[in-house]
Design a protein around this motif. Sequence first.
Motif, PDB file in Angstrom:
ATOM      1  N   GLU A  40       1.062  -1.011   0.156  1.00 20.50           N
ATOM      2  CA  GLU A  40       0.029   0.139  -0.125  1.00 20.50           C
ATOM      3  C   GLU A  40       0.424   1.433   0.015  1.00 20.50           C
ATOM      4  O   GLU A  40       2.162   1.523   0.550  1.00 20.50           O
ATOM      5  CB  GLU A  40      -0.749  -0.175   0.908  1.00 20.50           C
ATOM      6  N   LEU A  41      -0.281   2.000  -0.899  1.00 19.51           N
ATOM      7  CA  LEU A  41       1.183   3.161  -0.689  1.00 19.51           C
ATOM      8  C   LEU A  41      -0.061   4.428   0.088  1.00 19.51           C
ATOM      9  O   LEU A  41      -0.724   4.607  -0.627  1.00 19.51           O
ATOM     10  CB  LEU A  41       1.213   4.115  -2.016  1.00 19.51           C
ATOM     11  N   ALA A  42       0.322   4.678   0.734  1.00 20.52           N
ATOM     12  CA  ALA A  42      -0.302   5.735   2.287  1.00 20.52           C
ATOM     13  C   ALA A  42       0.130   7.377   1.993  1.00 20.52           C
ATOM     14  O   ALA A  42       1.342   7.514   1.837  1.00 20.52           O
ATOM     15  CB  ALA A  42      -0.106   5.623   3.553  1.00 20.52           C
ATOM     16  N   ALA A  43      -0.389   8.251   1.694  1.00 11.53           N
ATOM     17  CA  ALA A  43      -0.262   9.863   1.235  1.00 11.53           C
ATOM     18  C   ALA A  43      -0.830  10.412   3.048  1.00 11.53           C
ATOM     19  O   ALA A  43      -1.331  10.295   3.517  1.00 11.53           O
ATOM     20  CB  ALA A  43      -0.591  10.613   0.289  1.00 11.53           C
ATOM     21  N   ILE A  44       0.345  11.116   3.362  1.00 13.45           N
ATOM     22  CA  ILE A  44       0.018  12.100   4.270  1.00 13.45           C
ATOM     23  C   ILE A  44       0.590  13.697   4.184  1.00 13.45           C
ATOM     24  O   ILE A  44       1.023  14.499   3.711  1.00 13.45           O
ATOM     25  CB  ILE A  44       1.045  11.811   5.659  1.00 13.45           C
ATOM     26  N   VAL A  45      -1.268  14.721   3.851  1.00 16.71           N
ATOM     27  CA  VAL A  45      -0.907  15.989   3.395  1.00 16.71           C
ATOM     28  C   VAL A  45      -0.884  16.260   4.811  1.00 16.71           C
ATOM     29  O   VAL A  45      -2.183  16.438   6.078  1.00 16.71           O
ATOM     30  CB  VAL A  45      -1.744  16.532   2.564  1.00 16.71           C
ATOM     31  N   GLY A  46      -1.140  18.059   4.828  1.00 16.36           N
ATOM     32  CA  GLY A  46      -1.685  18.781   6.385  1.00 16.36           C
ATOM     33  C   GLY A  46      -0.229  20.198   5.966  1.00 16.36           C
ATOM     34  O   GLY A  46       1.021  20.520   5.216  1.00 16.36           O
ATOM     35  N   PRO A  47      -1.336  20.793   7.137  1.00 17.50           N
ATOM     36  CA  PRO A  47      -0.022  21.921   6.916  1.00 17.50           C
ATOM     37  C   PRO A  47       1.028  21.886   6.655  1.00 17.50           C
ATOM     38  O   PRO A  47       1.118  21.235   7.912  1.00 17.50           O
ATOM     39  CB  PRO A  47      -1.172  23.264   7.378  1.00 17.50           C
ATOM     40  N   SER A  48       1.964  23.084   7.465  1.00 20.36           N
ATOM     41  CA  SER A  48       3.269  22.789   7.497  1.00 20.36           C
ATOM     42  C   SER A  48       3.339  23.459   9.192  1.00 20.36           C
ATOM     43  O   SER A  48       2.009  23.790  10.420  1.00 20.36           O
ATOM     44  CB  SER A  48       4.574  24.917   7.273  1.00 20.36           C
ATOM     45  N   GLY A  49       3.745  22.301   9.932  1.00 20.29           N
ATOM     46  CA  GLY A  49       4.266  22.591  11.772  1.00 20.29           C
ATOM     47  C   GLY A  49       3.316  21.268  11.967  1.00 20.29           C
ATOM     48  O   GLY A  49       2.976  21.303  13.114  1.00 20.29           O
ATOM     49  N   ALA A  50       2.663  20.312  10.657  1.00 20.39           N
ATOM     50  CA  ALA A  50       1.136  19.663  12.203  1.00 20.39           C
ATOM     51  C   ALA A  50       1.961  18.160  12.478  1.00 20.39           C
ATOM     52  O   ALA A  50       1.348  17.740  13.083  1.00 20.39           O
ATOM     53  CB  ALA A  50      -0.031  19.284  10.465  1.00 20.39           C
ATOM     54  N   GLY A  51       3.118  18.065  11.767  1.00 22.81           N
ATOM     55  CA  GLY A  51       3.432  17.101  12.006  1.00 22.81           C
ATOM     56  C   GLY A  51       3.978  15.943  11.432  1.00 22.81           C
ATOM     57  O   GLY A  51       3.483  14.617  12.447  1.00 22.81           O
ATOM     58  N   LYS A  52       3.665  16.075  10.772  1.00 22.65           N
ATOM     59  CA  LYS A  52       4.464  14.871   8.968  1.00 22.65           C
ATOM     60  C   LYS A  52       5.936  14.405   9.174  1.00 22.65           C
ATOM     61  O   LYS A  52       5.934  13.408   9.220  1.00 22.65           O
ATOM     62  CB  LYS A  52       4.096  15.204   7.840  1.00 22.65           C
ATOM     63  N   SER A  53       6.426  15.279   9.617  1.00 20.29           N
ATOM     64  CA  SER A  53       8.308  14.896   9.669  1.00 20.29           C
ATOM     65  C   SER A  53       7.851  13.997  10.647  1.00 20.29           C
ATOM     66  O   SER A  53       9.428  13.031  11.297  1.00 20.29           O
ATOM     67  CB  SER A  53       8.747  15.542   9.456  1.00 20.29           C
TER      68      SER A  53
END
Length: 242
Positions: A52-65
């Motif tokens: 599976e390829l899951a994408a994560i989007v969201g504003p800067s500073g949201a916690g993605k990294s």
Amino acid sequence: MTEQTTSAPGPRETGAAGRTGLVMEGVGLRHGDGSETVQALDDVDLAVRPGELAAIVGPSGAGKSSLLAVAGGLARADRGTVTLAGLDITAAGARARARLRREHVGFVFQTGNLVPALTAVDQLRLPLRFRPRRARSGRDALALLEDVGMADKAGRRPHQLSGGERQRVGIARALVTGPSVLLVDEPTAALDRARSHEIVRLLAREARQHGVAAIMVTHDHDVLDHCDTVYEMIDGRLAALA
Ligand SMILES: Nc1ncnc2c1ncn2[C@@H]1O[C@H](COP(=O)(O)OP(=O)(O)OP(=O)(O)O)[C@@H](O)[C@H]1O
């Protein structure tokens, strides 16, 4: 914060056989200390299956990294559990997590992050050389370059490649050790629209064909159609979008 590297326990077998992808349950991560703390991850649940390829989007500073760091064992969650390829890494010490990363995790960064002096094929041979002896056998470097459409440029160094080509080599390098989990940070940030689609299509295909659980952080909503699942992260909380 310094971590104990000598006596810390190794990852615990969960009993799940084979490659079970990535599972995060109730994961929390707080950065900083005293009054200057940030809840980077707040009760995050995420399950990504092999293939599976899951994408994560969201504003800067949201916690993605922060999510990628915890998923790949670069940072340790304060709360919850992270299971990688059937191993609960939550209680593992820094040394055990480093071993787990080498054996089970591939990272792809924004610009490919290649070693300037090495040819494309040697970029792939390098991680193979540093693998633990008992690790699964990796993939053939030249065959993998062929897979990502770079066999004819195997002898070129990064400065002799385009941005998209460097990214292809970076993806191949992340896959060459046969990881269970692939963590991809903004792979299309430096690419035009056509190259962006090609790169994400390639990620989806490689994940599917080789049973890799892949997570891609992106700001690029154009490429989300190539992903199996899409999540949005806001203020450290993750919610499924599709
Ligand atoms: N080492 C750190 N010390 C203190 N705070 C941190 C640290 N790393 C990240 N943060 C904070 O944690 C929050 C989440 O950061 P993170 O880098 O995970 O976000 P992001 O969604 O990846 O952002 P971007 O899209 O800008 O890369 C932010 O508020 C950030 O300022």
